[in-house]
Each structure stands twice: as structure tokens, then as C-alpha cells.
Design an enzyme around this catalytic site. Sequence first.
Site, PDB file in Angstrom:
ATOM      1  N   PRO A   2       0.760  -1.237   0.000  1.00 33.03           N
ATOM      2  CA  PRO A   2       0.000   0.000   0.000  1.00 33.03           C
ATOM      3  C   PRO A   2       0.798   1.299   0.000  1.00 33.03           C
ATOM      4  O   PRO A   2       1.423   1.653   0.992  1.00 33.03           O
ATOM      5  CB  PRO A   2      -0.817  -0.098   1.280  1.00 33.03           C
ATOM      6  CG  PRO A   2      -0.101  -1.086   2.146  1.00 33.03           C
ATOM      7  CD  PRO A   2       1.033  -1.651   1.372  1.00 33.03           C
ATOM      8  N   GLU A   3       0.731   2.006  -1.092  1.00 35.26           N
ATOM      9  CA  GLU A   3       1.052   3.425  -1.109  1.00 35.26           C
ATOM     10  C   GLU A   3      -0.284   4.126  -1.304  1.00 35.26           C
ATOM     11  O   GLU A   3      -1.330   3.471  -1.239  1.00 35.26           O
ATOM     12  CB  GLU A   3       2.063   3.734  -2.226  1.00 35.26           C
ATOM     13  CG  GLU A   3       3.398   3.017  -2.014  1.00 35.26           C
ATOM     14  CD  GLU A   3       4.413   3.257  -3.122  1.00 35.26           C
ATOM     15  OE1 GLU A   3       4.515   4.395  -3.601  1.00 35.26           O
ATOM     16  OE2 GLU A   3       5.093   2.302  -3.519  1.00 35.26           O
TER      17      GLU A   3
END
Length: 280
Positions: A2-3
Site C-alpha cells: 500500500p502506497e
Amino acid sequence: MPELPEVETVRRGLAPVLENATLTEVQVRTAKLRWPVPKDLAKSLVGDRVLGLRRRAKYLLMEMTGGGVAIIHLGMTGHMTIWRETPPPPGRHDHMDLLTDAGVCVRFTDSRRFGALLLDHRDTITENKLLRNLGPDPLSNRFDGQELARRLKGRASPIKAALMDQRIVAGLGNIYVSESLFRSGISPKRKSGTVQGGRAEKLAVAIRGVLADAIAAGGTSLRDHVSPDGAMGYFQHQFSVYGREGKACPGCVCDVEKTGGIRRLVQAGRSTFYCTRRQR
DNA sequence: CGGCAAACCTGCGAGC
DNA sequence: TGCTCGCAGGTTTGCC
């Protein structure tokens, strides 16, 4: 996983089942995440309705009618899965379940346990230690070339490191920093303070563009599904440089045999991918 | 303050 | 087949 684009994909997937739902049960099986899960988590959330699911940088904020705010971070490997029927028996890495009055189960899974779930209150959330020093969200109107230039001014560190610093701009990670620098033609080794004026403008535009494209693609799926409904993100197929060491730069017509293609270097312990010809 | 390595964890693929 | 090593989307902490 996750960015910012992956977290936004998760938010969009969860919002329809969580917003306006009342939490009927919160099961914590593993309290030992990045920080200990609050002991009173279930007590604080159960019986309350979810007012909204928002995102600040890479954090999800679940706002409850009682004033509580759950702060969720997915770390490196965290993901959420929606179960509309009875969920399967929890595995080793299924740390938490949120059950709603509509009979939906939202399950938090995180093999490396770098993720977190903490509690705060709407009255104090802006001063929260995890949130208060974050820079502007690159997709918000608080972010543009001028603002970026102002924040980079006088800094001696390489621009790669500055963009990874969540106090400068909040939401980028290792993938999207490399991709944004490529798109703006800036070398990851360039001194941050020299990214000013038109160059900062170009970088800001590139960051926004890369993130928007990635969100449109449902994020990047390298190992984990990103979407709570199980759909894979497909932005990895649009990578220009990330993970493409030795491969041809998409913008160069030169022979890969001669140029060596995309280079990888390690900065502050993290891999950076770039093209030496197109990035200066 | 800047910069960097280590720490927190587990899984996977490459190479031997 | 099976072991070891290196690497992985994040962030904080502690040391020079």
C-alpha cells in the site's frame, strides 16, 4: 502493497459496506501489530455507526458516530477483504474482523504485521502524533509545484529521499517515487534544493499524474490483492522503471545492449530505478 | 537537523 | 528436493 493509490483503492472498496453501517462486533485475534491494538477497541466501536471512511496520505480514518476515529495503516502487506457470507475460518495472518449490522465481515490480514489500528477522537485527531507532521496530500489543492519547491528549498538530500519523507509530501512510497521521477525527467540523485521553479512544477504534475493513473488502475498488485472485493490492481503493467532493472527504458530508442537499460541503485536502504539518459 | 542502519515481521524466489 | 540468502509496497528509533 500500500502506497496512496492502494490505500485509496481499499477506501473506495470498503466505503460502500462500512459507511452508515453499525458495527455489531469487533474481533481482535492478534493485538501485536506495529503498535499494540487498543484493549478497548471493541468497546469503543461496537454499537456505533460509521459516519465516514476517509483517507489521509496512507492512513484510513474510520469516523464513528460516538466521536471515535479508528486510524488504520496497512503497513507493507496489510489488506482488507469483504465477506458478504460467512467468512472462512481465520488463518494465521487474519488479525481482525469488523462485523456490521448488514451481516458483512471486513477482515484485516497482514502477514508482516507492520500495519496498525489505533483509536483517537474527532476532537483531537488533527493533533494525532501520526498525522500532525504529514505534508500535503499530493491530490489535494494544498499541493502544487510552488508548495513542493518551498518544501524542498535548502535541502541537501537527494530528491528520492525527500519524496519518501512523508513530511514533505504525504502518500508516496518506493514505487511511485521512482515512477514520478521518471515521468518528470529528474534524476533520483539530484539535490532536493535544486528542484525549484519549472522543475518543481513538472515534478508536481508528474506526481499527481502517476497517482491518478495508478488509482484508475486499481493500484499496484505485486504480491497481494489490493481491492477489498478481491480484484487485482493492474498499474504494475504500466511501470516505466520500477522493478525493471536492465530492461529498456520506455522513452529511449537506444539499444538496450549498449545502454544497459534501466538502472537500479540503493538510496537510504531502498531500491531506486531510473534511466540515466532521460533523468538529470 | 541530516543521514543512515537497524528494528519490527513473514514470505518468496533465486541460486547452490 | 531442500537449504540459505537477499529482497520486498512502511515507518520509527537510535546512533554518529
